[in-house]
Design an enzyme around this catalytic site. Structure first.
Site, short mmCIF file in Angstrom:
data_model
loop_
_atom_site.label_atom_id
_atom_site.label_comp_id
_atom_site.label_asym_id
_atom_site.label_seq_id
_atom_site.Cartn_x
_atom_site.Cartn_y
_atom_site.Cartn_z
N ASN A 9 0.67 -1.22 -0.30
CA ASN A 9 -0.21 0.11 -0.49
C ASN A 9 0.93 1.41 -0.81
OD1 ASN A 9 -1.94 2.10 0.36
ND2 ASN A 9 -2.05 1.21 2.90
N TRP A 10 1.12 1.85 -1.34
CA TRP A 10 2.25 3.11 -0.97
C TRP A 10 1.77 3.97 -0.92
CZ3 TRP A 10 3.80 2.19 -7.17
CH2 TRP A 10 4.26 1.44 -7.25
N LYS A 11 0.12 4.36 -0.24
CA LYS A 11 -0.18 5.75 -0.11
C LYS A 11 -0.19 7.00 -0.19
CE LYS A 11 1.01 3.05 4.94
NZ LYS A 11 0.38 3.30 6.19
N HIS A 95 -9.50 1.03 4.88
CA HIS A 95 -7.98 1.13 5.34
C HIS A 95 -8.70 1.62 6.36
CE1 HIS A 95 -4.16 1.90 6.43
NE2 HIS A 95 -4.43 1.10 5.88
N GLU A 97 -7.00 4.29 7.64
CA GLU A 97 -6.85 5.89 7.38
C GLU A 97 -8.01 6.53 6.48
OE1 GLU A 97 -2.93 5.26 5.27
OE2 GLU A 97 -2.50 4.71 7.26
N GLU A 167 -5.28 -5.40 10.52
CA GLU A 167 -3.93 -4.39 10.38
C GLU A 167 -4.58 -3.61 11.96
OE1 GLU A 167 -2.06 -3.03 6.59
OE2 GLU A 167 -4.22 -1.98 7.13
N GLY A 173 2.22 2.04 10.54
CA GLY A 173 3.21 2.90 10.65
C GLY A 173 3.93 3.42 12.07
N SER A 212 3.38 -2.20 10.29
CA SER A 212 5.01 -2.23 10.30
C SER A 212 5.63 -3.78 10.34
CB SER A 212 4.86 -2.09 12.26
OG SER A 212 4.67 -0.68 12.29
N GLY A 233 2.56 -1.20 4.59
CA GLY A 233 2.72 0.09 4.45
C GLY A 233 4.58 0.76 3.84
N GLY A 234 4.67 0.82 4.60
CA GLY A 234 6.30 1.50 4.25
C GLY A 234 7.09 1.39 4.07
C1 PEP Z 1 -0.79 0.19 5.53
O1 PEP Z 1 -0.50 0.64 5.47
O2 PEP Z 1 -1.36 -0.57 5.90
C2 PEP Z 1 0.66 -0.07 6.74
C3 PEP Z 1 0.32 -1.83 7.02
O3 PEP Z 1 1.86 0.91 6.99
P1 PEP Z 1 2.58 -0.47 7.25
O4 PEP Z 1 3.72 -1.45 6.77
O5 PEP Z 1 3.61 1.12 7.15
O6 PEP Z 1 2.51 -0.04 8.91
#
Ligand code: PEP
Length: 250
Positions: A9-11, A95, A97, A167, A173, A212, A233-234
């Site tokens: 997920n590149w956000k 999600h 966010e 999640e 994050g 994470s 994500g990251g």
């Molecule tokens: C996400 O954006 O769904 C996520 C899990 O981010 P991260 O891996 O950065 O925690």
């Protein structure tokens, strides 16, 4: 028997150049790790660019969020039908966010799930608890309510062709990853909760862990019986990390 799935997920990150380089960097790992499905979810504006760059590779495309509508006066939204036209196979829905910043309620998330599926996308239903909910032992009831809101509208059979991503909000994050025991406990609970409703769905549905995930914690997480891959994500923005995560899933 469940194919491992790793989704990036590149956000709201990336430029045309950085995305081109990222895809170039992960292509070979995705192509050679043939028992793992690999999906990237770019910002909507880059969907066509990504579709062109992944052409001929095993990488699949997903949307990060989609509208509850196919077309109409809905400024700023992304239609599932349009995303599909540009090559998307999946869409995240719910999600944390989007739940937090766009006020996506369980009912809105259910409508997005239905609209995604009705228009040929595989919905990836994101569910998770806040830190306060975990501390007050509400994790399971929160997740069940998030799942039930979708099942009530879409039916349990809809999960024959959908993915669940657990999640925990406190892990997204933050660098604070759930332990493999914590994650496995929740994944097993989700499967056990689905079983009386439809044993075949409970057995077959892919349940991803997100929060994470990095190359160095993915092996242990993905080794758990009920964890079928990750929503990342990251670390999905860093070639070496994402390759490590893909390889951890095989
Ligand atoms: C996400 O954006 O769904 C996520 C899990 O981010 P991260 O891996 O950065 O925690």
């Amino acid at each position: 028997m469940r194919t491992p799935l790793v989704m990036g997920n590149w956000k709201l990150y990336g430029t045309k150049d950085s995305i081109t380089a990222l895809i170039k960097g992960i292509k070979e790992a995705a192509n050679t790790t043939t028992n793992v499905d690999v999906v990237v979810c770019p910002p909507a504006i880059f969907i066509d660019h990504v579709a062109n760059n992944i052409n001929g590779s095993r990488i699949e495309l997903g949307a990060q969020d989609i509208s509850t509508n196919v077309s109409g006066a809905f400024t700023g939204e992304t239609s599932p039908l349009m995303a599909k036209e540009f090559g998307a196979k999946y869409s995240l829905v719910g999600h944390s966010e989007c739940r937090q910043h766009h006020n996506d309620t369980n009912a809105v998330v259910a409508a997005k799930f239905v609209c995604a599926q009705a228009n040929g996308l595989i919905p990836v239903l994101c569910i998770g608890e806040t830190p306060e909910e975990r501390e007050t032992d509400k994790t399971f009831s929160v997740l069940e309510a998030q799942l039930k809101a979708v099942i009530d509208v879409a039916g349990i059979e809809a999960f024959e062709n959908a993915v669940i991503a657990y999640e925990p909000i406190w892990a997204i994050g933050t660098g604070k990853v759930a332990t493999s025991e914590q994650a496995q406990e929740v994944h097993a609970h989700i499967r056990a909760w689905l079983k009386p409703q439809n044993p075949s769905v409970a057995q077959k549905v892919q349940i991803l862990y997100g929060g994470s995930v990095k190359a160095n914690n993915a092996i242990e997480l993905f080794a758990q019986k009920d964890i079928d891959g990750g929503l990342v994500g990251g670390a999905a923005l860093i070639v070496e990390e994402f390759i490590g995560i893909i390889e951890a899933a095989k």
